[in-house]
Design an enzyme around this catalytic site. Sequence first.
Site, short mmCIF file in Angstrom:
data_model
loop_
_atom_site.label_atom_id
_atom_site.label_comp_id
_atom_site.label_asym_id
_atom_site.label_seq_id
_atom_site.Cartn_x
_atom_site.Cartn_y
_atom_site.Cartn_z
N ARG A 542 -13.58 21.90 -2.14
CA ARG A 542 -14.45 22.72 -1.30
C ARG A 542 -15.84 22.10 -1.16
NH1 ARG A 542 -13.33 27.90 0.29
NH2 ARG A 542 -11.32 28.72 -0.42
N GLU A 575 -7.38 25.64 -6.91
CA GLU A 575 -7.03 26.98 -6.46
C GLU A 575 -5.52 27.10 -6.35
OE1 GLU A 575 -9.20 28.21 -3.01
OE2 GLU A 575 -11.07 27.29 -3.67
N GLU A 586 -8.71 28.71 6.75
CA GLU A 586 -10.01 28.59 6.08
C GLU A 586 -10.46 27.14 6.04
OE1 GLU A 586 -12.49 29.99 2.14
OE2 GLU A 586 -10.58 30.91 2.64
N ASP A 643 -14.08 28.11 15.42
CA ASP A 643 -15.39 28.64 15.81
C ASP A 643 -16.26 27.47 16.25
OD1 ASP A 643 -17.57 30.21 16.23
OD2 ASP A 643 -18.11 30.39 14.12
N HIS A 855 -2.99 39.00 2.28
CA HIS A 855 -2.15 37.80 2.43
C HIS A 855 -2.51 37.21 3.80
CE1 HIS A 855 0.10 38.72 -1.13
NE2 HIS A 855 0.62 39.83 -0.63
N CYS A 857 -1.91 34.46 5.17
CA CYS A 857 -0.85 33.70 5.85
C CYS A 857 -0.02 34.60 6.74
CB CYS A 857 0.06 33.02 4.83
SG CYS A 857 -0.80 31.86 3.74
#
Length: 889
Positions: A542, A575, A586, A643, A855, A857
């Site tokens: 990240r 993660e 994400e 975005d 969730h 997904c």
Amino acid sequence: MKRAAAKKLIERYFYQLIDGCGNSNCDNEYCASSGKVKNLTPNQAAAQAIQLFSQEAKLCDAQPTKVARTQSDLRSKNNENGRSNDGNSRLGSSKIPSTCNTPEPESGIPKNSKLDGQSTTNSSQGKEVPYITEEKLLKILETCKQESSYSLLIRTLGEVYSSADSLSQSFLIHAGSSIDAMLDKAPKDLKNLKKEDVRTMEGDLDKDEDSQEVNQEEGECSERCQSRKSTSPSDDLRVDIPSLRRAYKALFEVPGSVFESALVHALRTLSGNLELDLRLFGRGAKNDNAEDVLNVFVIVLEIPALGSSEYLEMALPLVCKAASHLPLRLQARLAQIWARHCRTRLKGMLEALQQLITLKVISGQFSRDYCVQDEETITAPTKLMKVVYYANILAGELDPPELRQEDNSVPTDDSLLSNISGNKNPPPPQHGDPLGELLQVNVLDSRCPYLPFTEFYNEPLSDAIEMDKDFAYYRSESPTSSSPETRKFSFMNYAFILTPATKTLGLYYDNRIRMYSERRMSFFHSVVGQPTNPYLRLKVRRDHIIDDALVELEMVAMENPKDLKKQLVVEFEGEQGIDEGGVSKEFFQLIVEEIFNPDYGMFTFQNETQTVWFNPTSFESDAQFTLIGIVLGLAIYNNIILDVHFPMVVYRKLMGKKGTFYDLEDWNQTLFTGLKGMLEYEADDMEETFVQTFRICYQDVFGTTFFHELKEGGDQIYVCQDNKKEFIDLYADFLLNKSVEKQFRAFRRGFQMVTDESPLHLLFRPEEVEQLVCGSKNFDFNELEEATEYDGGYTLDSPTIRNFWEIVHKMSLESKRKLLQFATGSDRVPVGGLSKLKLIIARNGPDSDRLPTAHTCFNVLLLPEYESKEKLNDRLMKAINYSKGFGML
């Protein structure tokens, strides 16, 4: 010589120029039969006839028929086997000796006509064909009104509108009106007429014809399409459109619509015969009868009542079926005719076709075995709508086709980019439409269509189409198939009628099938002992997401670019989240936030328009921009909304069109307004007012000023009235194209590496590509509430659910976006609106202090059954405001 006598001689010259004398051995250079006269419009022929009269030019002995005939009247001698091209001999009609050498009555109309003197001679069969004109129709209407009986009108319409031969000879531009108008403009002494007088008369007539509206349409379209006319199909028309429209206006003012049933039945007969002629006997395939066929469709589709119930149910479907068999060349000519002569009628035609399609979709019974693609009353009007679609483009504002950039080469010395743009990645295939190619027009050329493209969407049809089946038809159709009837119809080839949401499904199936294909190939490689990864796996941190992602994508692009076509699977280091779609969402959101951050230096931010643009002085290599293009392509390929805030010109350039002055409007509104003011400035003191040379200046992200000369010696050339258009075009070209050419070419190449084989260009316009990338801008949570499903014991009437929606509807837009981000992994609205987002709210146990979870997904929101609305609001706001990262539940 008296003027009336002069007119008679001028008429003979006119018909000699238009029709000829009928003598195949004629050597008169002023006779059409000699082959020495070029094709003339009625106005040109009238002007030249007056000139020939003034010169006392040679006049052939045989007087041609005084009815303005089309090319179909000069057919090829019945194909040497006695059978007429138009098929009338099949009806048992006997041949009547030709009357082309027989003197006519002074009126020019045979007196033994079936319709009270209104007939013409079919020269290929020597028989009289009834026809109708505005004058004749008005006389019939007056007679019927006086007799209080419309039987004559009904009989006349039935006879003319049921026959293609009759209708093709009706409402034609005739010599009388052209010659009278010319004589009105001519000097009194016709014998001393000069060439300048003839040109003046012809020019004046073109400016002042029967209908100013129609001539305005012709002039505007002629100016817009001038560059295409040299090689595109001819748009000459022999039908007198103003006269036709006046005739229809008078006809449909008849009280009680007593004639409409007869007209509908006549159109049914006409359409059936035309369909047979076009499909089985090749009518219209050759030039000798193409004019007749075009005249028929122009006259029929000008009927103002086509969208009313009786025509919609009985006549229009058959007219569309007949039109669907038009040869491609005639479709192109029809599109040009409508664009130039009938553009004000386009909206009425489109509405009638849309009503017909909607009616058949709603009333039809469809299943997996019999779908909308199999219903000819739906596919036939869709085919005709494509002709209207291209007429709409031609009738609007067009940019020159030279702005389309076909060269995809990327000159660079960067090793990575050279690898990417080498032989491993050939140029993308072109998904051209045959009709568009024949017309030499592309949707990218349309700066502003006559009607908005959104009016061509048909939502009931889009909802009824099973896109998986339509995509299968699209992939299985064979362009080399010997018979068009054996090909399966696919709406993907008529994408203008589909909503963006439905087209997105077509692209989704194409991408998924490609992913499954790559997965199968990986399996086969494993079987033969050469195992490969079936997915495109990215493992990133990240805190170093840009470096990690771009390094891994760089390795893939260098080693095997085809791996980019595999399904993307993202893993965040440390993660536990398993990527079934949510983790990828994400990942893209985080990488986009950093890449387009102005601090990163690759893009600049336009404060006025709130958009990002390529930094022309960026220190990053071309390879970095290529990798950004890959990221954008991967987002589309994996059905993920981003975005990003590009101006529209970026999407036009991605689809293959260079930026122009008009693209500056959403790139820099202030600059566009200033340049537009310069363009509209008409005073002579322009140099003193603007004090602008062909040298411009701009700043980089650090505030450093750069100067650029738009042309050699530009610093010494001042902008004036003569060169202001050149200055504006060069300025816009520099800002939108040349200054960022290196960066954008690399960016586009990366984008094409992922999307080159997809039907993106076939399905989407640039405006729709923006929706595909960025999603919809309409945050309508009422649509989301209606589309949401419930699980685990919740229903729409559950207290917790009612409280949930009350809280959501009172949220600010920012909080609503956070809720979408929390529940689905993206804060963007999918193409088609929130009704296309299938959110599921599931019960996650009884009341507790746990926060809601999701969730991402699968777009599932897990919501405990909180005991109060206040507690639900508290837990929900904490969840959406402090959520980050993935874990295992």
